[in-house]
Design a protein around this motif. Structure first.
Motif: not given
Ligand SMILES: NC(=O)C1=CN([C@@H]2O[C@H](COP(=O)(O)OP(=O)(O)OC[C@H]3O[C@@H](n4cnc5c(N)ncnc54)[C@H](OP(=O)(O)O)[C@@H]3O)[C@@H](O)[C@H]2O)C=CC1
Ligand SMILES: CC1=C(/C=C/C(C)=C/C=C/C(C)=C/C=O)C(C)(C)CCC1
Length: 314
Positions: A11-13, A36, A39, A257-258, A261-262, A265, A283
């Motif tokens: 997950v991109c935090r 992407t 977000e 959506r998952e 994330q990368t 990131h 990520c």
């Protein structure tokens, strides 16, 4: 839930915000690209937005360009994202990566419109197409996934440099491992496999990223290639078998959506600059195949790509 979390992956935090930043993302009318874009459109420095649930002023959010081949599909995605994020600056522009005229027209329009570009996400892609050629006579996977984005990046690069720090994110895939750059038959005229054609083009994405990073040293523009995970999306549309597999194993695949994330990131996380040119999955930095580490192949692919596109890019 813990099994689901396992399959969801990294997950991109980072909570980096994008006030006033300009983003272009290709193929963002659906799938990973759309999530992407959603977000990135949400990332605005606006307390006002959270407190009052009102549309934030334009300078407090990113302006996100959805560059896609079907403007109607793009508009439908953009209006959904605008409603969801309250960011009115989600714009759609026509870009067909299977036609260099369209790529040039997009770049020309964009450069006339925007004086800056901070994030370019080369996300669009096709997989397992029956043999076909682009408007310029390139095999479709090579033409759309690699050459199209190669030309687009070339045309937008000065703007990225002028806007540094800036980033270019290239969507590749773990299947680059099965890819090979067949210089003697780049257009697949002697032998063609629609599965391998995709793998070759995804290897080209990793090699392009690696070589681009070298050429961008010291400019403030950095670049990364990404494996998004195995994601439920329309990518499998050309293969009946893959559609079936995707349905059967749907609970174990990442959602779009998952899968985003990368890319997020690599576009956002602070301190990634020393890793320019590298390949990421979940990520974090990931292993690439020996063929994807071959500098000679990367240099030759660069030269051949310039030749095919009729451009000079040193
Ligand atoms: N899904 C997965 O499991 C994986 C995906 N990837 C990569 O992730 C990226 C996104 O894929 P994903 O979201 O899954 O796939 P989707 O098929 O859902 O989305 C692909 C996007 O690319 C666009 N596109 C295709 N051809 C062109 C073209 N000629 N010009 C402009 N846009 C075009 C599509 O537009 P349209 O809707 O009009 O067709 C669509 O918007 C791809 O690069 C893919 O290779 C990598 C590894 C695994
Ligand atoms: C065998 C098998 C699967 C198939 C994996 C495949 C076919 C992966 C293809 C990856 C692609 C297309 C990447 C895109 O870049 C599933 C469905 C995970 C479920 C578990 C068993």
């Amino acid at each position: 839930p813990s099994i689901r979390k396992f399959f969801a992956g990294g997950v991109c935090r980072t909570d980096v915000q994008l006030p006033g930043k300009i983003v272009v993302i290709t193929g963002a009318n659906t799938g990973i690209g759309k999530e992407t874009a959603r977000e990135l459109a949400r990332r605005g420095k606006s307390l006002h937005f959270h407190v009052h649930r009102a549309a934030p002023p334009a300078f407090l959010t990113a302006r996100v360009y959805i560059a896609c081949r079907d403007v109607l599909k793009g508009e439908s995605a953009a209006s959904e994202i605008r409603a969801d994020t309250k960011n009115s600056q989600v714009l759609v522009r026509k870009l067909d990566l299977s036609d260099t005229k369209s790529i040039r027209a997009f770049a020309e329009g964009f450069l006339a419109e925007e004086k800056q570009l901070h994030i370019l996400i080369n996300n669009a892609g096709v997989m397992m197409c029956p043999y076909s050629k682009t408007a310029d006579g390139f095999e479709t996977h090579l033409g759309v996934n690699h050459l199209g984005h190669f030309l687009l990046t070339h045309l937008l690069l000065e703007r990225l440099k002028e806007s540094a720090p800036a980033r270019v994110v290239n969507l590749s895939s773990v299947v680059h491992i099965a890819g090979k750059i067949r210089f003697h038959d780049l257009q697949g005229e002697k032998r063609y496999s629609r599965g391998f054609a995709y793998c070759h083009s995804k290897l080209a994405n990793v090699l392009f990223t690696r070589e681009l990073a070298k050429k961008l040293q010291g400019t403030g523009v950095t670049t990364y290639s990404v494996h998004p995970g195995i994601v439920r999306s329309e990518l499998v549309r050309h293969s009946f078998l893959m559609c079936l597999l995707w349905r059967l194993f749907s609970p174990f695949l990442k959602s779009a959506r998952e899968g985003a994330q990368t890319s997020l990131h690599c576009a956002l996380a602070e301190g990634l600059e020393p890793l320019s040119g590298k390949y990421f999955s979940d990520c974090k930095r990931a292993w690439v195949s020996p063929r994807a580490r071959n500098n000679q192949t990367a240099e030759r692919l660069w030269a051949v790509s310039c030749e095919l596109l009729g451009i000079q890019w040193k």
